[in-house]
Structure formats: C-alpha cells, structure tokens
Design a protein around this motif. Structure first.
Motif, mmCIF file in Angstrom:
data_model
loop_
_atom_site.group_PDB
_atom_site.id
_atom_site.type_symbol
_atom_site.label_atom_id
_atom_site.label_comp_id
_atom_site.label_asym_id
_atom_site.label_seq_id
_atom_site.Cartn_x
_atom_site.Cartn_y
_atom_site.Cartn_z
ATOM 1 N N THR A 111 0.829 -1.206 0.000
ATOM 2 C CA THR A 111 0.000 0.000 0.000
ATOM 3 C C THR A 111 0.863 1.255 0.000
ATOM 4 O O THR A 111 1.591 1.495 0.968
ATOM 5 C CB THR A 111 -0.924 0.033 1.234
ATOM 6 N N PRO A 112 0.801 2.060 -1.067
ATOM 7 C CA PRO A 112 1.569 3.308 -1.095
ATOM 8 C C PRO A 112 0.871 4.392 -0.263
ATOM 9 O O PRO A 112 0.153 4.084 0.675
ATOM 10 C CB PRO A 112 1.591 3.659 -2.588
ATOM 11 N N PHE A 113 1.093 5.650 -0.593
ATOM 12 C CA PHE A 113 0.438 6.797 0.053
ATOM 13 C C PHE A 113 0.876 6.951 1.520
ATOM 14 O O PHE A 113 0.075 7.295 2.395
ATOM 15 C CB PHE A 113 -1.089 6.692 -0.026
ATOM 16 N N LYS B 74 1.873 13.987 3.211
ATOM 17 C CA LYS B 74 2.110 12.821 2.371
ATOM 18 C C LYS B 74 3.604 12.769 2.063
ATOM 19 O O LYS B 74 4.171 13.738 1.558
ATOM 20 C CB LYS B 74 1.299 12.912 1.076
ATOM 21 N N TYR C 138 6.893 5.216 -9.160
ATOM 22 C CA TYR C 138 6.015 5.350 -7.995
ATOM 23 C C TYR C 138 4.595 5.729 -8.408
ATOM 24 O O TYR C 138 3.622 5.189 -7.881
ATOM 25 C CB TYR C 138 6.574 6.390 -7.027
ATOM 26 N N GLU C 139 4.471 6.662 -9.349
ATOM 27 C CA GLU C 139 3.148 7.095 -9.788
ATOM 28 C C GLU C 139 2.378 5.945 -10.442
ATOM 29 O O GLU C 139 1.174 5.773 -10.219
ATOM 30 C CB GLU C 139 3.280 8.268 -10.772
ATOM 31 N N SER D 234 1.210 3.621 -7.731
ATOM 32 C CA SER D 234 0.135 4.222 -6.944
ATOM 33 C C SER D 234 -1.188 4.231 -7.700
ATOM 34 O O SER D 234 -2.243 3.941 -7.128
ATOM 35 C CB SER D 234 0.515 5.657 -6.557
ATOM 36 N N LYS D 235 -1.141 4.560 -8.976
ATOM 37 C CA LYS D 235 -2.374 4.673 -9.753
ATOM 38 C C LYS D 235 -3.077 3.336 -9.946
ATOM 39 O O LYS D 235 -4.281 3.312 -10.219
ATOM 40 C CB LYS D 235 -2.069 5.300 -11.121
ATOM 41 N N HIS E 195 -3.361 1.142 -7.542
ATOM 42 C CA HIS E 195 -3.785 0.667 -6.229
ATOM 43 C C HIS E 195 -5.259 0.971 -6.006
ATOM 44 O O HIS E 195 -5.789 1.985 -6.482
ATOM 45 C CB HIS E 195 -2.946 1.321 -5.123
ATOM 46 N N TYR F 134 -6.429 4.491 -4.823
ATOM 47 C CA TYR F 134 -6.024 5.680 -5.583
ATOM 48 C C TYR F 134 -7.152 6.701 -5.712
ATOM 49 O O TYR F 134 -6.939 7.904 -5.551
ATOM 50 C CB TYR F 134 -5.517 5.277 -6.976
ATOM 51 N N GLU G 154 -7.633 8.482 -2.472
ATOM 52 C CA GLU G 154 -6.530 9.425 -2.247
ATOM 53 C C GLU G 154 -6.698 10.676 -3.110
ATOM 54 O O GLU G 154 -6.404 11.786 -2.662
ATOM 55 C CB GLU G 154 -5.201 8.741 -2.545
#
Length: 421
Positions: free
Chosen positions: A43-45, A248, A259-260, A263-264, A266, A269, A272
């Motif tokens: 899980t990013p963010f 963040k 990274y982007e 994240s997109k 997930h 997203y 977020e």
C-alpha cells in the motif's frame, strides 16, 4: 454493492501488521549511532506526521500507512522503533498482562532510551504478532516479540521478517545485511544506504520508503520507492518547532514514473485523489461535488461510493490523530483503550458524518455495510458529545447480528454496554 462491501471489509481486516516484509538494523561504532530500514508493503500513500512535545509526551515524528497506524517513529531524544511483520500465534503463548493500548506508542512518548523502555516492557506482555526493533542514541538496541526480548550483542543488530522453512531462512535479506555490516568498519549514511539498496524489494511487494536515522544528531534521511539518489532530510528538532501536521511523504520528492504508476494501480487511488481534492479545494465543496456525481450515476457508481466511504474514514483518522497528540485511532483497531472515547469538536468529524449519512441512506441492500456505517456514525456522535444519538446508531448497528461484520458486532456490543451504564 458487493464491491463496496469487499473494499471496506479489506480495510477493516487489514488493520493489524500492515508492514509485510521489512529489513531494519541498528549500528553503533566509531562514535556514531544509526538505524536504517526498508519499509516493504503493498500500500503506497505513506503519511508522515509531526507531534510536538506536550506536558505528557515527548515530541516525535511518525511514519505510517493512510490508516495512521504507526509503522516507524523517532522521538526528540533519539529513541527509535520500527516493526517487521511476523506470524506468532498469540493464542499459544501465556500472555496474561497485556498493555491496554499501543505499548510502543507509550514508550515513544514517555522514554528517552532503551533502559527506560525496559521498565515498561518488563511490566507488560507484548501482544502484537509483529517484531519490533527499538534503539537509542546511546548505542543500545533490542528486538521485541511476543516470546521475549533480544538485546544487541556487538556493534549491530538486524531485524527482518524472513520465516524459517526446514530450518533455513526463506530469504537472504537479514543474512546480506549482517554480512555487509560485519564485513566493514564503516558507519555512515552512504554505507548504510548501500545495504538498504542491496536488500530492497520490487514487484508486487515493494520497498515503499527507506530511512536512515542519525540518532545522536536527530537527523533522518528518507528515500522514496527504493530510489536512493534523492533524500528528504528531516532535522527533527527544527521540524517539531513548526507544529503538528500530517503530510504525504511523496510530496517531498520529485515525480517518479515508477512510484506514480504503482500508486495509480492501487485500489485506494481514487480515495486518495478525492482526499487530496479536499485539501486543495475544501472539504465541504469536494463532498458536495462528489455526492452530486454519485446521484447522477445510475446504476450506482459503486467504485465512487466506496472511495467516498474511505474518505470519510480518513477524515476521522486525521481528526483523531490531531486531537490525540499523534496517536493512532485505537477504536478502529479494537484495542481496549480505544473504547475510552475522548470528546472533542472538529469540522472534519462533521464532514465525515455528512458523508456517512448520505452513503448509509443510499445503501439499503447491503445490510452489513449499512450497519458498519451506523456504527461509525455512533462513534462520531459520541465523540461530539451526543450520547443519545450515539446510542441509537450503535443499537441499529448490532440489531441484526447475522447481518453484521464481526468487528462491528464486537465494537457495537462493547459500546452499548458502556452507554447503558
């Protein structure tokens, strides 16, 4: 409808041990004391929040997922801790005196070093299935798990969560870190960074961020998504003077395609994105915009409504964190002291209530999900001092046990006991 329920159930059940696989180590030699860590998860963010000192707690900085559960932290006196996930079966251990809340959060706020922390750790059982490394600027470190405490012997200590299979470690990360530490007399940021690079992970499970902490100087170097060429440098004492805030972590780094892209893809997203719009354009304006979008869509936009529900929960988590010196929303994690509700007023709670009221009124087929929202509305009402309203919501949330999530039933029954006293 089923998608909303599934997403929120995943959110509920993922509340413990969010860090899946990490490599953490302390090293004290040459007059320098460092700890370093790769934080590996799906899980990013990542959030970072600063908690200035109060009359009851030392100042600190914390790192964690959007649920605001602390994954790693350091206080103003150079006391640091970080978790790795593990698979201890607590039911098979004789744990009779657990701490009611988060014992590491207590240690972070009340202790200056490992010696002081040991006083607390010897008094209570450690009841998390995770392992944690605790280190101080004096060069001491220990690893803690439900079976006991291991003190550092020598110049360094490694904590990683590789499992044993047929008597052998299932991965090489701890062996690689120990080999590099024992094979060198260096102890500086560049050297420790090479160890982090060698032990980082990529793929479905990624090293989301890495830290190198100079415990004596109170400096933290942070690296995003296993890119060790760009660092966000934190001077903790200087940052704490700026006051409490949540940020963040990715906002401190240049845009990165890797990274982007991660994240997109997930599931969080959209939530977020909505939450960032709240920060940029105002919470109420954003809520009005997205509820209007939801109304326009037929059949119902389940993905959007799920994201709005997650956004409401994020508002509560931010609010609780701010009004509790940076602490985790223990109610969400069903911890005993989480039921001791502290009352306060916060516009973020009012906004979360507005979102949940809208969503619960439009969710009349998935009874489990509706009961879950009634429960959270009960929590908000009680936090705002509306005990009568809270009681009605909690009563509705558990009125049909067979159509109620187990965690909602557990929390709802406990709160009704307290409200009926």
């Amino acid at each position: 409808m089923q998608k909303i329920a599934l997403l929120i159930l995943i959110s509920i059940l993922s509340s413990i041990n969010t860090i899946k696989a990490c490599t953490i180590f302390s090293c004290s030699r040459g007059g320098e004391t460092f700890v370093a860590a790769n934080e590996d998860d799906t899980t990013p963010f990542t959030r970072i929040w600063y908690n200035p000192s109060t009359k009851d707690r030392y100042g600190s900085v914390c790192f964690g997922a959007p649920d605001m559960q602390i994954a790693a932290a350091m206080n103003e006196h150079g006391l640091f801790f970080d978790y790795t996930a593990a698979n201890y079966d607590l039911s098979k251990l004789n744990l009779t005196n657990p701490y009611r809340g988060d014992i590491m959060w207590e240690i972070l706020g009340k202790c200056k070093n490992v010696k002081e922390a040991m006083v607390i750790l010897k008094k209570y059982d450690y009841i998390s299935s995770s392992k944690v490394l605790l280190a101080d600027k004096e060069g001491n470190s220990i690893t803690i798990n439900p079976k006991g405490i291991i003190e550092k012997s020598g110049e360094f200590q490694v904590n990683a969560n590789c499992n044993m299979i047929n008597g052998k470690l299932s991965c090489l990360r701890p062996e690689m870190a120990a080999e590099m530490l024992s094979g060198s007399k260096e102890n500086n940021v560049n050297f420790l960074k090479t160890i982090l690079d060698k032990t980082h992970q990529e793929g479905e499970l990624n090293t989301l961020y890495s830290t190198i902490c100079d415990l004596k100087k109170g400096i933290i170097y942070v690296y995003l998504f296993h890119d060790y060429n760009t660092a966000y440098k934190i001077d903790l004492k200087s940052e704490l003077k700026k006051g409490y805030r949540i940020e963040k972590l990715a906002d401190h780094f240049p845009s990165s395609f890797a990274y982007e892209n991660f994240s997109k893809n997930h599931s969080l997203y959209l939530k977020e994105s909505i939450f960032q719009e709240m920060i940029n354009n105002g919470i109420e304006k954003t809520i009005d915009h997205y509820t209007a979008e939801s109304e326009k869509t037929f059949p119902k936009n389940e993905k959007l409504n799920a994201a709005l529900l997650e956004a409401a929960l994020q508002l509560i988590k931010y609010s609780w964190n701010e009004h509790n010196s940076g602490g985790t929303w223990d109610y969400w994690f069903s911890k005993p002291d989480g039921y001791d509700i502290i009352q306060y007023k916060d516009p973020k709670l009012t906004s979360a209530e507005k979102l949940l009221t809208y969503l619960s009124a439009n969710e009349n087929k998935d009874i489990k999900l509706q009961n879950f929202m009634y429960e959270i509305l009960g929590f908000i009402s009680l936090t705002q001092g509306k005990a009568g309203t809270a009681k009605e919501f909690y009563k509705k949330s558990i009125s049909c046990p067979e159509e109620t999530y187990a965690v909602t039933l557990e929390r709802g029954n406990e709160m009704m006991k307290r409200l009926n006293k």
